[in-house]
Scaffold this active site. Structure first.
Site, PDB file in Angstrom:
ATOM      1  N   GLY A 124      -1.492  -1.179  15.398  1.00  0.00           N
ATOM      2  CA  GLY A 124      -0.924  -1.307  14.064  1.00  0.00           C
ATOM      3  C   GLY A 124      -0.445   0.038  13.563  1.00  0.00           C
ATOM      4  N   SER A 125       0.502   0.025  12.600  1.00  0.00           N
ATOM      5  CA  SER A 125       1.028   1.290  12.079  1.00  0.00           C
ATOM      6  C   SER A 125       1.391   1.191  10.603  1.00  0.00           C
ATOM      7  CB  SER A 125       2.248   1.743  12.891  1.00  0.00           C
ATOM      8  OG  SER A 125       3.280   0.757  12.855  1.00  0.00           O
ATOM      9  N   GLY A 126       0.843   0.209   9.889  1.00  0.00           N
ATOM     10  CA  GLY A 126       1.100   0.063   8.460  1.00  0.00           C
ATOM     11  C   GLY A 126       0.145   0.889   7.624  1.00  0.00           C
ATOM     12  N   GLY A 127       0.056   0.543   6.334  1.00  0.00           N
ATOM     13  CA  GLY A 127      -0.762   1.317   5.414  1.00  0.00           C
ATOM     14  C   GLY A 127      -2.230   1.337   5.780  1.00  0.00           C
ATOM     15  N   LYS A 162       0.800  -1.222   0.000  1.00  0.00           N
ATOM     16  CA  LYS A 162       0.000   0.000   0.000  1.00  0.00           C
ATOM     17  C   LYS A 162       0.838   1.280   0.000  1.00  0.00           C
ATOM     18  CE  LYS A 162      -4.202  -1.883   2.038  1.00  0.00           C
ATOM     19  NZ  LYS A 162      -5.253  -1.703   3.045  1.00  0.00           N
ATOM     20  N   ASP A 193     -10.304   2.399   1.556  1.00  0.00           N
ATOM     21  CA  ASP A 193     -10.375   1.967   2.955  1.00  0.00           C
ATOM     22  C   ASP A 193     -10.763   3.141   3.847  1.00  0.00           C
ATOM     23  OD1 ASP A 193      -9.565  -0.689   2.520  1.00  0.00           O
ATOM     24  OD2 ASP A 193      -7.451  -0.154   2.612  1.00  0.00           O
TER      25      ASP A 193
END
Length: 272
Positions: A129-132, A70, A106
């Site tokens: 969480g800390s991703g896309g 992402k 999203d």
């Protein structure tokens, strides 16, 4: 009878580290129901630049983008819609005359669900969480007026950066905090993954909270959602997110917005 595939059929696709069947079944069901000359196929790749180049070179109409691509795909695109540029995360690519534009459906799906479930704006919540995808979720909370948030992430770079970008606090671990809403945006509990039976939060933490939101879409009832229901907590599920974001992708690719009843039939088929 399904429309036959021809040289004029337009291809849409997805790129994911763990390809699933939901998008393929959802989009193809709608193409057939609406007699649209499109076909959808899921892919993975070990060469992202080549895969994105293929979208451009082959005239592929659209591409859904999932973990872990992402953010990595952004330098390979020509432009970003504001839904993606505001959060530096792309989950949808649309090709027009060889130019690739990134979107993030999203983000809009999460914002819509917060409103439809009437989640109070003064609630204290944590996003694990800390991703896309976490960027999309945290940004949707922020832009929907939620001010009392904490990002829980072990990554010492992406966790604090996401928290700063949204004006939230950061913790490496939740510890003894007792927020009023728990939001999982990690792969914990994901069907087919190494942590399919894992919980993103402990039973005690779920018991102490008021709301549970698990962004994991498959299975429909994740371990976290099952526990929350057992404890009588109101939930928002990843199954809701995946349908809303997929509908917006479908509209971007085809220019057609299906009726609500048809969307529900497509979602039921895709989960089957």
């Amino acid at each position: 009878m399904p429309r036959p595939i021809s040289r004029d059929t337009r291809l849409c696709m997805s790129l994911s580290g763990r390809p699933g069947n939901f998008g393929t079944r959802f989009h193809n069901y709608l193409y057939e129901a609406l007699d649209l000359d499109f076909v959808y196929k899921a892919f993975t790749t070990t060469d992202l630049p080549a895969a994105i180049g293929g979208i451009r070179a082959l005239g592929i109409r659209g591409c859904a983008v999932s973990m872990p691509f992402k953010e990595a795909c952004i330098p390979l695109l020509d432009e970003l819609d504001t839904s993606a540029s505001a959060i530096d995360s792309v989950n949808t690519i649309v090709a027009d005359d060889g130019r690739l534009r990134g979107y993030n459906t999203d983000y809009s799906a999460v914002a819509s669900l917060l409103a439809s479930h009437a989640v109070p704006r003064d609630i204290r919540f944590v996003v694990r969480g800390s991703g896309g995808m976490a960027k999309a979720v945290a940004s949707a909370f922020r832009d929907s007026g939620y001010r009392h948030g904490t990002i829980v992430a072990r990554n010492p770079q992406t966790g604090p950066a996401l928290a700063r970008g949204c004006g939230y606090a950061w913790l490496a671990e939740l510890g003894d905090e007792e927020p009023q809403m728990l939001v999982n945006v990690t792969p914990l509990g994901m069907e087919g993954g190494p942590d399919a039976d894992a919980l993103a939060f402990t039973r005690e933490q779920v018991a102490a909270t008021d709301w549970v939101f698990d962004v994991v879409a498959l299975p429909v009832e994740t371990p976290l959602i099952l526990l929350a229901r057992e404890l009588g907590k109101p939930v928002i599920t990843g199954a809701e997110v995946i349908v809303l974001q997929a509908v917006e992708q479908f509209v971007l690719y085809t220019g057609v917005r299906p009726e609500a009843e048809l969307i529900e039939k497509a979602a039921e088929f895709a989960r089957g």
